[in-house]
Design a protein around this motif. Structure first.
Motif, PDB file in Angstrom:
ATOM      1  N   LEU A 131       6.647   5.793   5.594  1.00  0.00           N
ATOM      2  CA  LEU A 131       5.270   5.724   6.071  1.00  0.00           C
ATOM      3  C   LEU A 131       4.891   7.043   6.745  1.00  0.00           C
ATOM      4  O   LEU A 131       5.546   7.467   7.695  1.00  0.00           O
ATOM      5  N   ALA A 132       3.842   7.666   6.253  1.00  0.00           N
ATOM      6  CA  ALA A 132       3.346   8.907   6.854  1.00  0.00           C
ATOM      7  C   ALA A 132       2.509   8.579   8.086  1.00  0.00           C
ATOM      8  O   ALA A 132       1.749   7.599   8.086  1.00  0.00           O
ATOM      9  N   GLU A 133       2.635   9.391   9.110  1.00  0.00           N
ATOM     10  CA  GLU A 133       1.845   9.154  10.322  1.00  0.00           C
ATOM     11  C   GLU A 133       0.351   9.199  10.023  1.00  0.00           C
ATOM     12  O   GLU A 133      -0.448   8.472  10.634  1.00  0.00           O
ATOM     13  N   THR A 134      -0.022  10.015   9.049  1.00  0.00           N
ATOM     14  CA  THR A 134      -1.434  10.142   8.685  1.00  0.00           C
ATOM     15  C   THR A 134      -1.976   8.888   7.997  1.00  0.00           C
ATOM     16  O   THR A 134      -3.191   8.764   7.822  1.00  0.00           O
TER      17      THR A 134
ATOM     18  N   ALA B 194       0.809  -1.223   0.000  1.00  0.00           N
ATOM     19  CA  ALA B 194       0.000   0.000   0.000  1.00  0.00           C
ATOM     20  C   ALA B 194       0.840   1.270   0.000  1.00  0.00           C
ATOM     21  O   ALA B 194       0.429   2.287  -0.568  1.00  0.00           O
ATOM     22  N   TYR B 195       2.010   1.234   0.620  1.00  0.00           N
ATOM     23  CA  TYR B 195       2.793   2.471   0.795  1.00  0.00           C
ATOM     24  C   TYR B 195       4.200   2.363   0.204  1.00  0.00           C
ATOM     25  O   TYR B 195       5.022   3.251   0.419  1.00  0.00           O
TER      26      TYR B 195
ATOM     27  N   LEU C 235       0.272  -0.466  18.077  1.00  0.00           N
ATOM     28  CA  LEU C 235       1.448  -1.192  17.590  1.00  0.00           C
ATOM     29  C   LEU C 235       2.088  -0.452  16.420  1.00  0.00           C
ATOM     30  O   LEU C 235       3.317  -0.258  16.372  1.00  0.00           O
ATOM     31  N   LEU C 236       1.261  -0.011  15.462  1.00  0.00           N
ATOM     32  CA  LEU C 236       1.792   0.694  14.291  1.00  0.00           C
ATOM     33  C   LEU C 236       2.366   2.055  14.667  1.00  0.00           C
ATOM     34  O   LEU C 236       3.383   2.494  14.089  1.00  0.00           O
ATOM     35  N   GLU C 237       1.754   2.722  15.618  1.00  0.00           N
ATOM     36  CA  GLU C 237       2.303   4.006  16.064  1.00  0.00           C
ATOM     37  C   GLU C 237       3.679   3.825  16.689  1.00  0.00           C
ATOM     38  O   GLU C 237       4.590   4.635  16.455  1.00  0.00           O
TER      39      GLU C 237
END
Length: 354
Positions: A310-313, A248-249, A342-344
């Motif tokens: 990876l953007a935080e948004t 996706a990114y 977890l992703l944060e």
């Protein structure tokens, strides 16, 4: 653990031969009686590939390789293979190169001889993956399993120390995910445990001296074991997360695995004490998370997904994409809020504690 289980072992010829890749490839081509060989390598590794294939006659040299195997590139490579009348695929390189060979084999049934130059492990699995419209699709098919692997530790000298660490941690992720993936059993857990031991010993040696052949051999050995374990156990939570993020990114494959792994381990370990104890023992640590943290610190491992695009948004969107594909057999229930946290943490690169 209850010793009632079903285990499938994939059939494959594996050759470990430091400094002898060209010799072994020539013998393998002769053994197979192949006449129209398609050599696949990225532009960055074509010189290595030409050296490895110097003793064989190559009908087509193909270098249009990209991470995550975009569907359009797979279709182009399939057409090229058909036009050349290919009867054997030889791929020299990392996971992207092996992945393209698998994409060709998936529709043609052509056999693959894989010569890895990284610790990606794709060469020892029957898993394929392709990306279309920013979404990565994976599948399992025995036709894509390379029939022969030639491991030559000296070929990995071309992999810089930093990338070696990320690639090695990708292999380590195969091991750890295999401890609780949907098809986990005592056999692949045993392979994974030995893989962790080998990788945790080999990677610091490579970090200290990128041309340490013993370190490179241990890392390749560990990477192979990790991939065999993963092929039998299947994709666990960690790999589902990384496949979504990569597709996706467009995040780099190995670095994404390295950054996410400690957070998945910290999340699952309390709910899988037997597996966590085996992981800890393989690291030579009191706790699994401690062992992984110590290794990552020793080799200056990739830590933060924000450093790799990876953007935080994008985290909330990623949560929605990942949650439906997390295996229901994961040892700990995964909620939307838990996955977001977890992703944060992986985005920020915080060091998890047990």
């Amino acid at each position: 653990m209850d010793l009632e289980f079903e285990h499938n072992t994939l059939g494959q010829r594996v050759l470990f031969a430091p400094g002898k890749a060209a010799e072994k490839l020539e013998a393998e081509v002769s053994r197979r009686g192949a006449h129209s060989i398609m050599l696949i390598a990225s532009k960055a590794e074509i010189e290595i590939a030409l050296g490895v294939s110097s003793a064989i006659e190559v009908a087509l040299t193909y270098t249009d390789v990209a991470p995550h195997v975009p569907v359009e590139k797979a279709e182009k490579a399939r057409a090229a293979a058909a036009e050349a009348g290919t009867d054997l695929l030889v791929c020299v390189g990392g996971g992207s190169t092996t992945g393209l060979a698998k994409a060709i084999a998936l529709t043609s049934g052509l056999p693959i001889v894989a010569v890895p130059t990284t610790y990606a492990g794709s060469e020892a699995t029957n898993v394929w993956g392709m990306t279309e419209a920013s979404r990565k699709t994976t599948g399992v098919d025995d036709v894509v399993l390379p029939q022969t692997i030639i491991y030559d530790a000296e070929l990995t000298y071309s992999l810089p120390a930093g990338l070696s660490m990320a690639s090695g941690l990708n292999a380590l992720a195969h091991c750890i995910d295999s401890m609780w993936a949907p098809g986990s059993d005592p056999i692949n857990q045993a392979l994974a445990t030995e893989g962790i031991r080998a990788l945790s010993q080999g990677l610091p040696r490579i970090k200290a001296d990128p041309r340490d052949r013993k370190g490179r051999e241990q890392a390749l050995y560990g990477a192979y074991l990790s991939a065999v374990a993963f092929a039998a156990a299947g994709s666990g939570m960690h790999h589902k997360i990384c496949h979504v993020l990569g597709g996706a990114y467009n995040l780099p494959h190995a670095e994404t695995h390295a950054a996410v792994l400690p957070h998945v381990l910290a999340f699952n370990a309390p709910a899988a004490p037997e597996a966590a104890a085996r992981i800890a023992a393989a690291f030579g640590a009191e706790a699994a998370v401690d062992g992984l943290n110590a290794l990552q610190e020793a080799i200056d491992a990739p830590r933060a997904l924000r450093d790799y695009g990876l953007a935080e948004t994008s985290i909330l969107e990623a949560v929605q994409l990942i949650l439906p594909v997390v295996p229901p057999t994961n040892p700990r229930s995964v909620t939307q809020d838990a996955l977001r946290q977890l992703l944060e943490s992986a985005w920020a690169g915080t060091v998890p504690i047990r």
